[in-house]
Each structure stands twice: as structure tokens, then as C-alpha cells.
Design a protein around this motif. Structure first.
Motif, PDB file in Angstrom:
ATOM      1  N   GLU A  79      30.869  29.610  36.465  1.00 24.26           N
ATOM      2  CA  GLU A  79      31.169  29.330  35.103  1.00 24.26           C
ATOM      3  C   GLU A  79      32.002  30.132  34.483  1.00 24.26           C
ATOM      4  OE1 GLU A  79      26.731  27.998  33.695  1.00 24.26           O
ATOM      5  OE2 GLU A  79      26.764  30.181  34.383  1.00 24.26           O
ATOM      6  N   GLY A  80      32.489  31.428  35.117  1.00 20.11           N
ATOM      7  CA  GLY A  80      33.506  32.125  34.289  1.00 20.11           C
ATOM      8  C   GLY A  80      35.048  31.794  34.770  1.00 20.11           C
ATOM      9  N   ALA A  81      35.085  30.668  35.620  1.00 21.23           N
ATOM     10  CA  ALA A  81      36.403  30.288  35.769  1.00 21.23           C
ATOM     11  C   ALA A  81      37.086  29.933  34.575  1.00 21.23           C
ATOM     12  CB  ALA A  81      36.431  29.111  36.669  1.00 21.23           C
ATOM     13  N   GLY A  82      38.278  30.609  34.136  1.00 19.06           N
ATOM     14  CA  GLY A  82      39.023  30.198  33.005  1.00 19.06           C
ATOM     15  C   GLY A  82      38.644  30.808  31.708  1.00 19.06           C
ATOM     16  N   VAL A  83      37.712  31.622  31.748  1.00 18.44           N
ATOM     17  CA  VAL A  83      36.928  32.123  30.579  1.00 18.44           C
ATOM     18  C   VAL A  83      37.610  33.416  30.316  1.00 18.44           C
ATOM     19  CG1 VAL A  83      34.782  32.906  29.271  1.00 18.44           C
ATOM     20  CG2 VAL A  83      34.844  30.779  30.901  1.00 18.44           C
ATOM     21  N   THR A  84      37.878  33.791  29.034  1.00 15.96           N
ATOM     22  CA  THR A  84      38.307  35.571  28.886  1.00 15.96           C
ATOM     23  C   THR A  84      37.590  35.859  27.710  1.00 15.96           C
ATOM     24  OG1 THR A  84      39.922  34.252  27.420  1.00 15.96           O
ATOM     25  CG2 THR A  84      40.650  34.494  29.847  1.00 15.96           C
ATOM     26  N   GLY A  85      38.223  37.226  27.345  1.00 16.36           N
ATOM     27  CA  GLY A  85      37.864  37.824  26.249  1.00 16.36           C
ATOM     28  C   GLY A  85      36.469  38.039  26.170  1.00 16.36           C
ATOM     29  N   ASP A  86      35.919  38.046  24.858  1.00 20.40           N
ATOM     30  CA  ASP A  86      34.537  38.366  24.344  1.00 20.40           C
ATOM     31  C   ASP A  86      33.537  37.449  25.278  1.00 20.40           C
ATOM     32  OD1 ASP A  86      35.340  40.501  23.172  1.00 20.40           O
ATOM     33  OD2 ASP A  86      34.998  39.624  20.919  1.00 20.40           O
ATOM     34  N   GLU A  87      34.115  36.002  25.058  1.00 23.68           N
ATOM     35  CA  GLU A  87      33.024  35.106  25.825  1.00 23.68           C
ATOM     36  C   GLU A  87      32.923  35.225  27.071  1.00 23.68           C
ATOM     37  OE1 GLU A  87      33.181  30.216  26.494  1.00 23.68           O
ATOM     38  OE2 GLU A  87      34.957  30.980  25.468  1.00 23.68           O
ATOM     39  N   LEU A 100      29.299  36.057  28.980  1.00 23.56           N
ATOM     40  CA  LEU A 100      28.936  35.403  30.192  1.00 23.56           C
ATOM     41  C   LEU A 100      28.230  36.369  31.306  1.00 23.56           C
ATOM     42  CD1 LEU A 100      28.466  32.652  31.541  1.00 23.56           C
ATOM     43  CD2 LEU A 100      30.817  32.695  32.177  1.00 23.56           C
ATOM     44  N   LYS A 101      29.047  37.456  31.483  1.00 23.58           N
ATOM     45  CA  LYS A 101      29.059  38.262  32.292  1.00 23.58           C
ATOM     46  C   LYS A 101      27.703  38.963  32.193  1.00 23.58           C
ATOM     47  CE  LYS A 101      30.614  42.558  34.431  1.00 23.58           C
ATOM     48  NZ  LYS A 101      29.198  43.339  34.413  1.00 23.58           N
ATOM     49  N   ASP A 102      26.876  39.509  31.093  1.00 24.67           N
ATOM     50  CA  ASP A 102      25.927  39.924  30.673  1.00 24.67           C
ATOM     51  C   ASP A 102      24.810  38.969  31.176  1.00 24.67           C
ATOM     52  OD1 ASP A 102      27.350  42.325  29.875  1.00 24.67           O
ATOM     53  OD2 ASP A 102      27.053  41.750  27.705  1.00 24.67           O
ATOM     54  N   ALA A 103      24.942  37.686  30.792  1.00 22.64           N
ATOM     55  CA  ALA A 103      23.822  36.832  31.133  1.00 22.64           C
ATOM     56  C   ALA A 103      23.768  36.555  32.616  1.00 22.64           C
ATOM     57  CB  ALA A 103      24.149  35.533  30.418  1.00 22.64           C
ATOM     58  N   THR A 104      24.816  36.582  33.113  1.00 22.92           N
ATOM     59  CA  THR A 104      25.071  36.149  34.757  1.00 22.92           C
ATOM     60  C   THR A 104      24.354  37.398  35.492  1.00 22.92           C
ATOM     61  OG1 THR A 104      26.977  34.733  34.334  1.00 22.92           O
ATOM     62  CG2 THR A 104      26.556  35.697  36.681  1.00 22.92           C
ATOM     63  N   PRO A 146      36.781  48.376  40.416  1.00 21.72           N
ATOM     64  CA  PRO A 146      37.058  47.702  39.146  1.00 21.72           C
ATOM     65  C   PRO A 146      37.312  46.405  39.043  1.00 21.72           C
ATOM     66  CG  PRO A 146      38.819  49.067  40.093  1.00 21.72           C
ATOM     67  CD  PRO A 146      37.669  49.165  40.967  1.00 21.72           C
ATOM     68  N   LEU A 147      36.793  45.707  38.413  1.00 18.76           N
ATOM     69  CA  LEU A 147      36.690  43.874  38.238  1.00 18.76           C
ATOM     70  C   LEU A 147      37.902  43.693  37.690  1.00 18.76           C
ATOM     71  CD1 LEU A 147      33.034  43.112  37.357  1.00 18.76           C
ATOM     72  CD2 LEU A 147      33.938  43.180  39.631  1.00 18.76           C
ATOM     73  N   PRO A 148      38.851  42.763  38.244  1.00 22.97           N
ATOM     74  CA  PRO A 148      40.147  42.343  37.622  1.00 22.97           C
ATOM     75  C   PRO A 148      40.016  41.524  36.407  1.00 22.97           C
ATOM     76  CG  PRO A 148      39.695  41.121  39.644  1.00 22.97           C
ATOM     77  CD  PRO A 148      38.728  42.346  39.569  1.00 22.97           C
ATOM     78  N   GLY A 149      38.929  41.087  36.069  1.00 25.48           N
ATOM     79  CA  GLY A 149      38.529  40.219  35.142  1.00 25.48           C
ATOM     80  C   GLY A 149      38.595  40.820  33.633  1.00 25.48           C
ATOM     81  N   TYR A 150      38.533  42.230  33.808  1.00 20.85           N
ATOM     82  CA  TYR A 150      38.332  43.210  32.476  1.00 20.85           C
ATOM     83  C   TYR A 150      39.505  44.368  32.707  1.00 20.85           C
ATOM     84  CZ  TYR A 150      34.082  40.743  32.599  1.00 20.85           C
ATOM     85  OH  TYR A 150      33.132  39.864  32.691  1.00 20.85           O
ATOM     86  N   GLY A 151      39.795  44.892  31.452  1.00 20.64           N
ATOM     87  CA  GLY A 151      40.437  46.178  31.404  1.00 20.64           C
ATOM     88  C   GLY A 151      41.879  45.787  31.074  1.00 20.64           C
ATOM     89  N   GLU A 152      42.728  46.911  30.826  1.00 23.32           N
ATOM     90  CA  GLU A 152      44.305  46.783  30.228  1.00 23.32           C
ATOM     91  C   GLU A 152      45.115  46.028  31.347  1.00 23.32           C
ATOM     92  OE1 GLU A 152      44.608  47.663  27.159  1.00 23.32           O
ATOM     93  OE2 GLU A 152      42.634  48.319  26.899  1.00 23.32           O
TER      94      GLU A 152
END
Length: 345
Positions: A74-82, A86-90, A193-199
Motif C-alpha cells: 500500500e505504500g508504493a508511490g505514497v509520500t509525505g504526511d500520507e 500509513l506507516k503508523d497504521a501498518t 534508517p528507512l529510505p522512505g523518510y528523511g532529508e
């Protein structure tokens, strides 16, 4: 292993997945007085594949949101606050999975059978778990009750955007702990560190993940003897340090694999990137262990085609299960088999 034909999925007892056992009826007159009559006598027992189907159907009907999360990325292509939401729910949903598999199995496959998952069944004697920091990464040091002297760094799944919170504590960590205790291999389980987040860009964050995992692995190699401690069957040395990965944990170890630093590799349900990933595993004992009916991760045939030309010491096994949903005794068989392989390293 050189054969191109896919193997038959492994079941708990090794029987054919479609084997149907007929339960013979017994004349009540032949039984001792008061002996209960088996309600299923005279009927066909569900085949292993039918058991899995029944478990999947019940799981999907009872927990549709979790089932969807387990069988689609479900996270494929999703970014930012969304993505953060989704991460918290998953994380919360996946943390429930081991207990839900047991619960559903008790209801639809039999309350009188052992429906415990490996993270429960294999942890009665250990391992000892303690916090550890290596290469700047935090994690858990899992010391089995009977150490062999071998060491492995374990890396969780979660396709780069989850896996380091509740799901790690309730799903990944118990799985790696079961492998440690059952095999005798001391496991250093890392949070990376997860590459889906950060600077920075995705490429920069991915490079950070690979670099930090490689640095931590190098520190584990240098401190293997201290990590294992006393009482090992054989000395803990730098040439007995390997990797245990699940899903995208395999790609998190890219720099380790590229440098050929690992001495053995257990790749559980490895996620294979579309391109840019070409490790040379020749000379590295490798076990690939995956779910035969996986609809979420990399397809089994793709996994086979990836590994076959890249290693000359490959054991490949498919177990009758979905991505993470499988009958508990098949899960126990899978972890026990993987642990037996680890014990030989």
C-alpha cells in the motif's frame, strides 16, 4: 542446485500439498465403554493446501484491512504526511499478525492442535536479549542458550517505509529470536534508517541506509567474539559472520553483499529490485526461504532466476504459505529448517 523446475511447496510433514487423508470410521461397538467417537471419522481431512485456503479466507473475511496490507504494498508511490500516517497504521496492523494467525487457526483448523507460531514455540529456553549499538545503529543482541560461535546480522522487511516500530517488536524480532535460539547463532538485530523518510533525495537516503548497515556489519565482524561471549561450541571469529534478511532487508545489505563481507546468507522472502542490484554470491553459502503463494513480495520464479546464476552454493526452499499468512505448523517447519541450516555455518 541447477534444476530449473520449481520445487513442490514444503508442508509441515513433507506430504504433498494436495494430499487428502481419509479418516477411517470406527464402529462404536469396538471402542471401550464411554470412549468418544471422532466427529470427523469417515470424512476426508483437509489437504495442506485446503487448510491454507481456509485460513486465508477466514483471515480476509475477519480482518480485511490487515489482509489487504499483508497482500499488497500500500505504500508504493505514497509520500509525505500520507506515508507517515500509513506507516503508523501498518506498524499496528502487522504487529498483530502472529497472534491473529494463531487465533484464526484455532478457530478454523482445530483448537486441539498446536497452533503456536515460532516466536512462541521456540523461545521457551532463550535467547537472552539485550540492547546493543553497533556502527551508530541501535538494535538487539540475541544470545542463544547454546551458542555455536557463529554470528549473524538480521535486517527486517517493510519495503523501506515501515518495519522499525510495533511490527518490528511483535513480528520481526520474535522471528529472528526464534532463529537464534533454534540454531545457536548469535544474532545482532538492527534497526536501520528507512529510505522512505528523511532529508535529501531517495537516492541519498538509500545510500545512507546501505552505508550505515555496512558500517554496523563491519563492527559486528570486528567484535564477534565479544558479542558471542563465553560458552560457544566453537570460537567466534570474523569468518563466521553472516546475514539473515527478510524482504527488503536483503536490499538494505547491498553494500555488504557488494563487498562480499558476509560469510553466509539466509534470505527469507527476499525482495528483488527491478535493476541496479547484482551481488556476486559465489563462495557464499546461501539459503533462500520463501512463501510459495506470495502475492505481495517478489514472485518465487523471479527470486529463483535472480539467485541461480549468482551463487554456486545455493539451497532454495518454498513453503506452502502466503507472504506472511501460513498455517502455524508450516511456519514452525520453515523456521526449524532455516535454523538447522544456520547451525551448520
Amino acid at each position: 542446485m541447477t534444476e530449473q523446475q520449481r520445487p513442490t511447496p514444503i508442508t509441515a510433514t513433507g506430504i504433498d500439498p494436495d494430499h487428502v487423508e481419509h479418516l477411517e470410521a470406527t464402529d462404536p461397538a469396538d471402542l471401550p465403554k464411554g470412549h468418544p467417537v471422532d466427529a470427523m471419522a469417515g470424512h476426508d481431512k483437509l489437504s495442506p493446501r485446503q487448510q491454507l485456503t481456509q485460513l486465508l479466507d477466514y483471515f480476509e473475511d475477519s480482518y480485511p484491512e490487515i489482509f489487504r496490507s499483508l497482500t499488497t504494498d500500500e505504500g508504493a508511490g505514497v509520500t509525505g504526511d500520507e506515508l507517515t500516517e500509513l506507516k503508523d497504521a501498518t506498524e499496528r496492523m502487522w504487529a498483530r499478525v502472529p497472534d491473529l494467525i494463531t487465533h484464526c487457526s484455532l478457530l478454523v483448523l482445530g483448537a486441539g492442535l498446536d497452533q503456536s507460531m515460532p516466536g512462541v514455540a521456540f523461545l521457551k529456553t532463550g535467547p537472552d536479549a539485550s540492547p546493543v549499538t553497533v556502527g551508530g545503529l541501535t538494535g538487539t543482541l540475541l544470545r542463544p542458550s547454546e551458542p555455536t560461535g557463529a554470528v549473524a546480522v538480521s535486517l527486517h522487511g517493510g519495503p523501506g517505509w515501515f518495519g522499525d516500530a510495533e511490527s518490528h517488536d511483535q513480528l520481526w524480532l520474535p522471528l529472528f529470536a526464534a532463529l537464534a535460539e533454534k540454531s545457536g547463532v548469535t544474532v545482532v538485530d538492527l534497526l536501520y534508517p528507512l529510505p522512505g523518510y528523511g532529508e535529501g533525495t531517495v537516492e541519498e537516503r538509500t545510500q545512507l541506509m546501505e552505508d550505515t548497515v555496512a558500517a554496523a556489519f563491519a563492527e559486528v565482524v570486528g567484535g564477534a567474539a565479544e558479542l558471542v561471549g563465553e560458552g560457544a561450541a566453537k570460537p567466534a571469529t570474523a569468518d563466521r559472520v553472516g546475514l539473515i534478511t527478510f524482504g527488503s532487508g536483503f536490499t538494505a545489505a547491498k553494500k555488504v553483499l557488494d563487498s562480499r563481507a558476509e560469510k553466509f546468507l539466509l534470505a527469507m522472502t527476499p525482495r528483488i529490485p527491478a535493476d541496479g542490484f547484482d551481488p556476486d554470491l559465489h563462495g557464499v553459502p546461501t539459503l533462500v526461504s520463501l512463501a510459495s503463494e506470495d502475492s505481495r513480495g517478489t514472485a518465487a520464479e523471479t527470486v529463483r532466476e535472480f539467485f541461480l546464476p549468482r551463487t554456486d552454493d545455493l539451497e532454495y526452499r518454498e513453503y506452502l504459505s502466503e507472504h506472511l499468512i501460513g498455517v502455524p505448523d508450516v511456519w514452525r517447519r520453515r523456521v526449524a529448517d532455516d535454523a538447522e541450516w544456520l547451525a551448520r555455518q
